[in-house]
Enzyme design. Structure first.
Site, PDB file in Angstrom:
ATOM      1  CB  CYS A  96      91.497  46.488  69.605  1.00  0.00           C
ATOM      2  SG  CYS A  96      90.665  44.935  70.032  1.00  0.00           S
TER       3      CYS A  96
ATOM      4  CG  HIS B  67      91.705  42.732  74.605  1.00  0.00           C
ATOM      5  ND1 HIS B  67      91.925  43.734  73.691  1.00  0.00           N
ATOM      6  CD2 HIS B  67      92.645  41.789  74.358  1.00  0.00           C
ATOM      7  CE1 HIS B  67      92.958  43.420  72.920  1.00  0.00           C
ATOM      8  NE2 HIS B  67      93.403  42.231  73.305  1.00  0.00           N
TER       9      HIS B  67
ATOM     10  CD  GLU C 133      87.916  46.455  75.608  1.00  0.00           C
ATOM     11  OE1 GLU C 133      88.809  46.230  76.447  1.00  0.00           O
ATOM     12  OE2 GLU C 133      88.085  47.196  74.615  1.00  0.00           O
TER      13      GLU C 133
ATOM     14  CB  CYS D 105      87.434  45.054  72.029  1.00  0.00           C
ATOM     15  SG  CYS D 105      88.593  43.997  72.929  1.00  0.00           S
TER      16      CYS D 105
END
Length: 495
Positions: free
Chosen positions: A244, A191, A193, A305
């Site tokens: 998320c 992901h 980030e 995340c």
């Protein structure tokens, strides 16, 4: 067959139908983007012209009475014509492939859109604008990363008012359970980030190394027990869509219900081959994950995340290994564009842990929440949340882009003979740990060899104690169970 496997089969089938006279670099660009040629060409067309492409079809009567088609599109005054095909869709694909050849050959000339930096632009809008400007600049030297920016994140360094981007990543998928390895070479969570933070780590390692050779030029200075940031230095995170987990799922809960009170703050995790996140408090998730269990088909669990950002605001972004040398470093601000709601995001990354009291030198960072746009539109979400089969990363220390295949967490390339080669990402555990060993060697820090990655992390006792305390506190507050990876993931030996 799973939905994802079906999509991969469909993609491979489509690639097999590509015209033989299409250059390899065009085919490779389509493959790495994970998109069909028509979608990819349309996106690049919009980047170049600001308009949507208009495809025209012409009939070609055949001697046997059948009908065939040619598709044509105009790009910057140039007529692009595909091959003759028996179906309109095939003709459009052929035309798109020819168009991609033109676009990619001229990418360095047309690819960078004009980013307007207006005087009234806010600080957080500047983060967004500089992120996309940097991404499109990188596209000039690596056209293969085009189309990866659906989910994008970046980290900025601010020194006495001067802003500089130091890490940038894209992606919204992770390692498949059937691709796991126990040697630290595969990236698990791709992901954007998460990878942006790992790019930040590369930068921090380089600055620690710089301190050992030329201290005045490093961002660090000597503190009481470890290196600390010089005054006036801060780090800022930008993400183009809400992370998320809590920052995203809270929007879907009905206010005032028991679900709203109980679940909107609880830990959530991502599951391999799945979309979205799952509540992490159920009893069936109390058992630790095992390496052989995942290999046998159990779905690997990775914290959301939102939860990882919460952890970073308690324990710092530097992680356990760098904590051997530096004091905790925290994001001063987190800015989100699409799907952002300041209250939701603040709860996700700060408020849930605001009452936790970690041991020194750690603290719960009251991070500033930034908004880059007012409206929270569902239309933007569908585009931003679309999964891609590849992820890219860049950081200031390394200076170049790297493309990672998210399904196995590895870098795929070709050698001079055209044979496929697979190498570990520079962001993987193994490569990060080897950077640590380099620092230990230069600083003449004693290390008891052989040493495992697990032992290297455990050696940072203050960090380990703070992390254990935080995970225990989360469970005591009924916020859920922090999902840990199997021990085998960290038992590899570092050279």
């Amino acid at each position: 067959m799973s939905v994802e496997e079906g999509m991969e089969v469909e993609l491979k089938s489509e690639k097999m139908d590509l015209d033989d006279n299409i250059p390899d670099f065009v085919k490779e660009t389509v493959e790495r983007s994970g998109k069909n040629p028509m979608s990819l060409f349309s996106e690049l067309y919009v980047h170049m012209t600001g308009n949507t492409p208009v495809f025209d079809f012409y009939n070609r009567n055949q001697p046997n009475g059948s009908m065939k088609f040619i598709c044509v599109v105009i790009l910057n005054g140039e007529r692009i014509e595909g091959n003759v095909k028996s179906k309109k869709k095939e003709a459009k694909v052929s035309c798109s492939l020819k168009g991609l050849e033109v676009v990619l050959k001229h990418v360095s000339e047309y690819v960078v859109p004009a980013v307007k930096f207006e005087e009234k632009t806010t600080f957080f809008e500047m983060l967004r604008e500089h992120t996309y400007a940097k991404f499109y600049e990188l596209c000039k030297n690596n056209a293969l990363i085009y189309g990866f920016e659906k989910v994008i994140a970046s980290v900025f360094l601010k020194i006495n008012g001067n802003l500089q981007i130091i890490a940038l990543s894209t992606g919204n998928k992770g390692l498949r359970g059937d691709k796991i390895v126990n040697d630290g070479t595969a990236l698990i969570d791709c992901h954007a980030e998460i990878l942006a933070r790992r790019g930040l780590l590369r930068f921090l390692y380089s600055e620690v190394l710089k301190f050992s050779t030329e201290p005045p030029n490093s961002i660090f200075t000597k503190g009481k027990n470890a290196l600390v940031l010089k005054p006036g230095i801060s780090f800022h995170l930008f993400i183009n869509t809400a992370p998320c987990g809590v920052a995203r799922i809270d929007k879907k809960l009905k206010p005032g219900t028991s679900d709203d009170l109980q679940n909107s703050s609880r830990l959530r995790f991502k599951i391999d081959k799945g979309m979205g996140t799952v509540l992490g408090g159920a009893s069936e998730f109390e058992a630790p994950q095992t390496f052989d269990g995942i290999m046998m088909g159990e779905r690997m669990r990775t914290m959301s995340c939102s939860d990882k950002l919460l952890r970073a605001n308690v324990l710092g972004v530097q992680g356990a290994i760098l904590s051997h040398f530096i004091d905790p470093i925290y994001y001063s601000s987190i800015a989100v564009a699409e799907l952002n709601n300041a209250d939701r995001l603040r709860k996700a990354v700060y408020s849930r842990a605001a009452t936790f009291k970690p041991p020194a030198p750690f603290h719960v960072q009251d991070v500033e929440i930034g908004e880059c746009q007012v409206e929270d539109t569902e239309q933007s979400t569908s585009a931003a949340a679309r999964s891609t089969i590849s992820s890219m990363n860049w950081n200031l220390a390394d200076g170049n882009t790297e493309v990672v295949r998210t399904s196995d967490g590895m870098v795929h390339d070709k050698d001079m003979s055209g044979a496929d080669i697979t190498t570990p990402s520079r962001l993987c555990k193994k490569n990060m740990a080897e950077l640590m060993i380099t620092i230990c060697t230069l600083t003449k820090t004693s290390v008891d060899y052989p040493i495992s990655y697990e032992e290297l992390k455990a050696g940072s006792q203050e960090y380990a104690a703070a992390k254990k305390s935080f995970i225990t506190w989360l469970r005591q507050k009924d916020l859920g169970i922090w999902q840990r990876k199997p021990r085998e993931f960290q038992m590899f030996t570092i050279n």
